[in-house]
Design a protein around this motif. Structure first.
Motif, PDB file in Angstrom:
ATOM      1  N   ARG A 465       0.825  -1.211   0.000  1.00 13.77           N
ATOM      2  CA  ARG A 465       0.000   0.000   0.000  1.00 13.77           C
ATOM      3  C   ARG A 465       0.857   1.258   0.000  1.00 13.77           C
ATOM      4  N   GLU A 469       0.720   4.415  -2.689  1.00 10.20           N
ATOM      5  CA  GLU A 469       0.696   5.831  -2.311  1.00 10.20           C
ATOM      6  C   GLU A 469       1.854   6.583  -2.961  1.00 10.20           C
ATOM      7  N   ARG A 472       1.115   7.230  -6.602  1.00 14.65           N
ATOM      8  CA  ARG A 472       0.179   8.325  -6.821  1.00 14.65           C
ATOM      9  C   ARG A 472       0.861   9.678  -6.630  1.00 14.65           C
ATOM     10  N   ARG A 473       1.757   9.740  -5.653  1.00 18.72           N
ATOM     11  CA  ARG A 473       2.476  11.003  -5.451  1.00 18.72           C
ATOM     12  C   ARG A 473       3.395  11.290  -6.626  1.00 18.72           C
ATOM     13  N   HIS A 513      -8.938   5.985  -3.197  1.00 17.64           N
ATOM     14  CA  HIS A 513      -8.151   6.379  -2.035  1.00 17.64           C
ATOM     15  C   HIS A 513      -8.150   5.360  -0.910  1.00 17.64           C
ATOM     16  N   LEU A 515      -7.201   2.119   0.414  1.00 15.17           N
ATOM     17  CA  LEU A 515      -6.276   1.057   0.016  1.00 15.17           C
ATOM     18  C   LEU A 515      -6.479  -0.213   0.826  1.00 15.17           C
TER      19      LEU A 515
END
Length: 837
Positions: A465, A469, A472-473, A513, A515
């Motif tokens: 996870r 994240e 996505r960043r 969003h 996860l």
């Protein structure tokens, strides 16, 4: 054709004539010959082609794009016109494209869609010596298409390998054409002694020496991205004084970064390209005349024992080393620095092991099923897929619902094959849509297909996870100069493409969003890697293997998790990537086909020495729920109890003295008349315990409860009435001796039963008594008044005649008050000191 002369130019006419006259051909051309960019253009207008397209396979995307651009430029066009390419996420073709340079997976998709390849005149498999899995599969499918559907389809195999005999034989004795080698000589330099310490430090040292001693740009071969980054760090700590650009080159870079690495250096600048095996073949890096070879490469190895693949860093082969060396002589004379000694060079393996022998064959098995092949032996291969790995691949596909029990592909499996993903990920995507998790599944599938973004250092957290994240960043970063930006953009683009293929709308806030569903989705892809906590950091996989998280981290105590990546080393595989899941997730997936099942467990427990009856909810080797079993099956309990008795041995049963004697008496008769009497040996009784013992054990569950069983009665039940009578007559428990005493017979040795009796009680009995229908004389242990043996005999007559008098003399001295007559056969037998008068 543009460009200067290349060695392959000399054989072009011969090649054209060969392809005109033959269906197949083989071209052996060492590095630098120019086969990749010259041959497709040379044969494009041949009459036998009839205006059809040329497909040329390249093992790598960068090589495919570069070759297409070079050929397009050679005829003064932009790529996508006469010459185009088709690779993953990037296609440049048009209606007028005659030459398509494609990667090998693309060929498989094209064949599955159109097995006859109607608008294709020739398929060229370039750099076939690399023996990739897709190349072997593509060739096998093309050969069958050629044999069954397209006699006019031509195949051309091009390789740097000089020994092409096996390939030519596979292509029905195709003619072999030999081209000369590279255009410019390359000097090879070895180390005087083996490398010590960190490989990266040795590479940097040689790079600095070579840059000082030689002119031109440099190509440095390293095993992987991590090593490339470490070398970059070492150079950043001590930069060159002159203008030198360090350019990484690997498959995880953006197309722009890859193009920049292979383009010529700027005026007044020197370039050092740090690369993996991506630049080993079919690629000319402009300006390079120096090669530094670490001598290492990264290969994937699959273990049928564990069902897992792992990346290993290994020594290059001689063939790979020669390919790398050839990069220095593409445009002018060059030099190659090898980070090993000449003696080590002689020990290198000649060729890389074909991928088909060591790879995970799940995707190949699915492609063959989609093609309509149940047994790989139906096709022609250079190396037949290994049976163990292929069998395991088919088992996984059946578990994923892709194959029927008979090996035929299911509708679900066909949809999986169309996605061009690993079957695990394809299955996850298709099932996730029905769970409302399609967008997150697309994101995970794209991420799991990109190893370079996933693997951290040894101390990195295994929680997948966190990678999602980070993705996505990175993909949303405002500044595109970050190291992972290009990779993140490519992963995001792949995820979006998968969403479009599956018709999945853009994710809502919950799907995108939250996860917490990552573990649930991974369980779909990796049902054999669902893990249950045993102790902190140690888990049991549903496949039955152990697994571990090396360092203490938040997931170390997760009750359940799913491992997306782990190795197969040691007793416990090390987990590199995982996501947590819970029992609710697994129950949800059980409704959608996950192999969770209720199981009644009626088994023998050695510790409690009793039958254990439990009802368990199981997933492979994992026990998800465990509780008492109500109303267990009596037959199952009986069989478990018999199993326990068999394991512990017959001594577990409550043998009384009488029961043991009865068993031995029956066995005595069995030895005399084996067809008529039951066998009472340990092995025979254990083997038939369910028959003779079972009926008497209903309601009993433990060894403790066995104490109530009457073994004598059970043994007697094995005999008929007549056998019981004969047993008493011919294998009696006692014998009445001349003194009138009733003496027990000892059957401990069933081959020689014993009568132990005081000598004085046998006076007057001339012959040895017999049993067993008179056929077996008893072994007489004649005892002193103190019940100590003084003589053992099976012949009383001989004893009285020959031995008695010596024994009498001794006994008379020790027992003077007792009766020791001169004539034992006429004396009165007695059990007393002296007979009554």
């Amino acid at each position: 054709m543009g460009g200067g002369a290349l060695p392959v130019d000399e054989i072009l006419d011969h090649l054209k004539e060969t392809l005109h006259a033959h269906q197949n051909a083989v071209l052996a051309a060492p590095p630098g010959a120019g086969k990749t960019t010259r041959i497709p253009l040379a044969i494009m207008n041949e009459p036998w082609l009839g205006g059809k397209r040329i497909l040329m396979l390249e093992p790598r995307r960068l090589a495919a794009r570069t070759a297409a651009r070079y050929m397009a430029a050679a005829i003064g066009e932009q790529v996508g016109q006469t010459v185009g390419y088709r690779v993953k996420q990037d296609t440049r073709v048009s209606a007028k494209t005659r030459i398509e340079v494609i990667t090998e997976g693309v060929l498989t998709r094209m064949l599955q869609a159109d097995p006859s390849l109607e608008d294709v005149g020739i398929v060229i498999l370039d750099e076939f010596h690399e023996r990739s899995l897709h190349a072997d599969l593509g060739l096998a499918l093309c050969l069958q298409s050629q044999a069954v559907l397209r006699e006019d389809l031509r195949l051309l195999i091009m390789s740097a390998t000089l020994d092409m005999t096996a390939i030519a034989a596979l292509l029905h004795d195709a003619p072999i054409i030999q081209s000369e080698g590279r255009a410019f000589p390359v000097e090879t330099r070895y180390l005087p002694s083996p490398v010590e310490g960190r490989m990266e430090a040795a590479v940097v040292r040689v790079i600095r020496e070579a840059m000082a001693a030689e002119e031109g740009d440099m190509l440095v071969f390293l095993p992987g991205i991590a090593e490339i980054r470490r070398v970059q760090v070492l150079f950043s700590e001590r930069p060159f004084e002159e203008a030198v650009r360090i350019a990484p080159l690997h498959s995880s870079l953006s197309q722009e970064a890859q193009d920049a690495a292979i383009s010529p250096a700027k005026q007044g600048e020197r370039k050092i390209v740090l690369t993996t095996s991506i630049a080993e073949t079919s690629l000319t890096v402009q300006g390079v005349r120096i090669v530094v070879d670490s001598g290492l490469m990264r290969v994937s190895s699959f273990s049928p024992r564990t069902g897992m693949s792992r990346l290993e860093t290994v020594r290059v082969t001689q063939a790979s080393a020669d390919q790398r060396q050839g990069r220095a002589g593409r445009t002018e004379a060059g030099v190659c620095y090898r980070l090993w000694t000449e003696q080590e060079n002689r020990q290198l393996a000649p060729h890389t092991t074909p991928e088909i022998r060591e790879a995970d064959l799940t995707a190949l098995a699915l492609e063959l099923a989609a093609w309509g092949v149940h047994d790989p032996a139906e096709l022609q291969w250079l190396d037949l897929p290994p049976k163990a790995a292929y069998t395991q691949a088919c088992a996984l596909l059946r578990e994923l619902g892709a194959l029927h029990a008979n090996g035929a592909i299911t509708p679900h499996g066909r949809r999986m094959a169309e996605l061009a993903l690993h079957p695990r990920l394809g299955h996850m995507l298709l099932k996730a849509a029905s769970l409302g998790l399609g967008a997150l599944a697309c994101e995970l599938a794209a991420l799991l297909s990109e190893r370079s973004f996933l693997r951290g250092d040894a101390s990195a957290e295994v929680d997948l996870r966190l990678r999602v994240e980070a993705l996505r960043r990175s993909s949303g970063a405002a500044v595109s100069g970050s190291r992972d930006y290009a990779v993140a953009q490519r992963i995001a683009a792949e995820a979006s493409q998968l969403q479009r293929m599956l018709g999945i709308a853009e994710p809502d806030d919950r799907d995108h969003h939250d996860l917490s569903a990552c573990g649930l989705l991974l369980a779909l892809a990796y049902p054999d890697r669902i893990a249950q906590l045993r102790t902190t950091g140690r888990f049991l996989l549903s496949s039955g293997r152990g697994a571990m998280i090396a360092q203490l981290q938040p997931l170390s105590n997760a009750p359940y998790l799913v491992a997306a990546e782990l190795d197969d080393q040691g007793a416990d595989s090390r987990i590199y990537l995982a996501a947590p899941c819970d029992l609710t997730d697994l129950m949800q997936l059980a409704e959608d086909g996950l192999a969770v099942c209720d199981q009644e467990m009626i088994t023998w427990d050695d510790i409690s020495q009793a039958v254990r009856t439990r009802k368990q909810l199981r997933l492979g080797a994992l026990v998800l729920k465990d509780g008492p079993l109500a109303d267990p099956d009596p037959e199952s309990i009986l069989h478990a109890l018999i199993e326990g008795i068999t394991h512990l041995g017959l001594q577990t049963l409550p043998w009384s003295k009488a029961a043991s004697q009865l068993r031995r008496r029956i066995q005595f008769m069995h030895q005399l008349e084996p067809e008529l009497w039951p066998d009472m040996s340990d092995q025979a009784l254990l083997d038939s315990a369910i028959d003779w013992l079972g009926p008497h054990l209903y309601g009993i569950r433990s060894i403790q409860e066995l104490k109530s069983v009457q073994m004598s009665a059970i043994l007697e039940s094995m005999l008929s009435w007549e056998q019981k009578r004969e047993l008493d007559e011919f294998a009696p428990t006692h014998l009445v001796v001349p003194s009138g005493s009733r003496i027990p017979i000892d059957y401990s040795d069933v081959s020689a039963p014993v009568l132990a009796v005081r000598l004085q009680e046998m006076f007057g009995l001339e012959r040895t008594p017999t049993i067993g229908r008179g056929r077996i004389p008893l072994t007489i242990h004649l005892l002193s008044p103190a019940h100590r043996p003084v003589q053992v005999t099976q012949d009383l007559t001989s004893f009285w005649t020959n031995t008695y008098y010596e024994v009498r003399k001794d006994l008379k001295g020790r027992y003077p008050k007792h009766y020791w007559p001169d004539n034992p056969l006429e004396a009165i037998p007695t059990s007393r000191v002296r007979p009554k008068t």
